[in-house]
Design an enzyme around this catalytic site. Structure first.
Site, mmCIF file in Angstrom:
data_model
loop_
_atom_site.group_PDB
_atom_site.id
_atom_site.type_symbol
_atom_site.label_atom_id
_atom_site.label_comp_id
_atom_site.label_asym_id
_atom_site.label_seq_id
_atom_site.Cartn_x
_atom_site.Cartn_y
_atom_site.Cartn_z
ATOM 1 N N LEU A 228 -6.892 -49.361 -53.864
ATOM 2 C CA LEU A 228 -7.387 -50.670 -54.294
ATOM 3 C C LEU A 228 -6.259 -51.559 -54.774
ATOM 4 O O LEU A 228 -5.255 -51.089 -55.322
ATOM 5 C CB LEU A 228 -8.402 -50.512 -55.420
ATOM 6 C CG LEU A 228 -9.723 -49.824 -55.100
ATOM 7 C CD1 LEU A 228 -10.627 -49.876 -56.320
ATOM 8 C CD2 LEU A 228 -10.406 -50.444 -53.901
ATOM 9 N N SER A 229 -6.440 -52.846 -54.594
ATOM 10 C CA SER A 229 -5.508 -53.795 -55.187
ATOM 11 C C SER A 229 -5.606 -53.681 -56.704
ATOM 12 O O SER A 229 -6.651 -53.286 -57.243
ATOM 13 C CB SER A 229 -5.851 -55.215 -54.751
ATOM 14 O OG SER A 229 -7.093 -55.613 -55.307
ATOM 15 N N PRO A 230 -4.544 -53.998 -57.425
ATOM 16 C CA PRO A 230 -4.615 -53.950 -58.892
ATOM 17 C C PRO A 230 -5.769 -54.773 -59.465
ATOM 18 O O PRO A 230 -6.420 -54.352 -60.422
ATOM 19 C CB PRO A 230 -3.253 -54.510 -59.314
ATOM 20 C CG PRO A 230 -2.337 -54.135 -58.202
ATOM 21 C CD PRO A 230 -3.170 -54.283 -56.956
ATOM 22 N N ASP B 159 -8.710 -55.459 -58.056
ATOM 23 C CA ASP B 159 -9.987 -54.778 -57.822
ATOM 24 C C ASP B 159 -10.134 -53.566 -58.737
ATOM 25 O O ASP B 159 -11.218 -53.305 -59.278
ATOM 26 C CB ASP B 159 -10.109 -54.348 -56.362
ATOM 27 C CG ASP B 159 -10.513 -55.493 -55.450
ATOM 28 O OD1 ASP B 159 -10.961 -56.536 -55.971
ATOM 29 O OD2 ASP B 159 -10.387 -55.350 -54.223
ATOM 30 N N ALA B 160 -9.053 -52.814 -58.918
ATOM 31 C CA ALA B 160 -9.102 -51.678 -59.836
ATOM 32 C C ALA B 160 -9.415 -52.149 -61.255
ATOM 33 O O ALA B 160 -10.203 -51.518 -61.970
ATOM 34 C CB ALA B 160 -7.775 -50.931 -59.802
#
Length: 250
Positions: free
Chosen positions: A60-62, A64-65
């Site tokens: 995941l992109s930072p 989204d995380a």
């Protein structure tokens, strides 16, 4: 450049009003601590706010995380289950927040499980348990869980996961069919009511929750077995009265 400096810059970008996906310090501190380069093969782009593909799964992109963990809100000592571990980045963040010994993760593809274990060990979270499982069945031998994160899209959370939730627990999942974007929703407690789940404002775009036969490299891609089991269980639980009794005729 020093990875610690890159992590600091990444978090600053996520806290900036242009994105504003980090609220409060706990998740921000965790993201400053977890070495993302241990999970992303290209160190040059490890701290860019973008997703990466690895072994047929997604890191995941930072941002989204951060959205998922902000909603999950794991606390120190919470027992946490992550469904769809991928190669381990989100799992590592949960471990930083709750403690590595308290975090369990399941992933359906065996090569990805091996990769996640190796990555987590290299990043300093080797005490996390990562098992090869159909995520929809959860990890009942370690239940109940205070927090369950489903890192894959599903219309409703699988019943087995809801049943493994502690009485005051929380389950977070992206609600949707796995096409386009989904809304991040939250279930508090094990008595799941599709009409009563908490709808968050955050949106995310994830692939659907896989079942046995759908993982990368599998021969068959068939989700009917799990769906049939789930529908049969729900029908059985919905029957009341005469449907459970034998009729006696004089």
């Amino acid at each position: 450049m020093d990875p610690a400096v890159l992590r600091e810059d990444m978090v600053d970008g996520l806290e900036h009003e242009a994105k504003a996906v980090l609220e409060g310090e706990r998740v921000a501190v965790a993201m400053r601590e977890v070495p993302r380069e241990a999970f992303v093969p290209d160190e040059r782009t490890a701290y860019a706010d973008r997703e990466h593909d690895r072994l047929g799964t997604r890191v995941l992109s930072p941002s989204d995380a951060a959205r998922l963990l902000r909603e999950l809100d794991p606390r120190p000592g919470d027992s946490v289950l992550v469904v769809g571990a991928g190669v381990g980045y989100t799992v590592a963040l949960a471990a930083e927040l709750a403690g590595a010994r308290n975090v369990h993760a399941v992933e359906i593809a065996r090569p990805v499980v091996y990769e996640a274990r190796e990555n987590l060990g290299r990043a300093g979270y080797g005490e996390v348990l990562v098992d090869c499982r159909d995520g929809a069945r959860g990890l009942p031998e370690y239940a109940p869980f205070d927090r369950i994160l489903v890192e894959a899209a599903t219309v409703d959370p699988p019943g087995a996961l809801v049943e493994q939730l502690a009485d005051d627990g929380r389950l977070v999942y992206p609600k949707g069919p796995g096409r386009g974007s989904q809304r991040i929703e939250r279930v508090d407690g094990p008595d799941f009511d599709p009409e009563g789940s908490e709808e968050g404002e955050a949106r995310i775009s994830l692939s659907p929750l896989l079942v046995s036969g759908e993982q990368s490299g599998a021969i068959e891609r068939d989700r009917t077995a799990r769906e049939d089991d789930e529908h049969a269980r729900r029908r059985a639980e919905s029957r009341t009265g005469w449907e459970h009794d034998w009729l006696e005729w004089e």
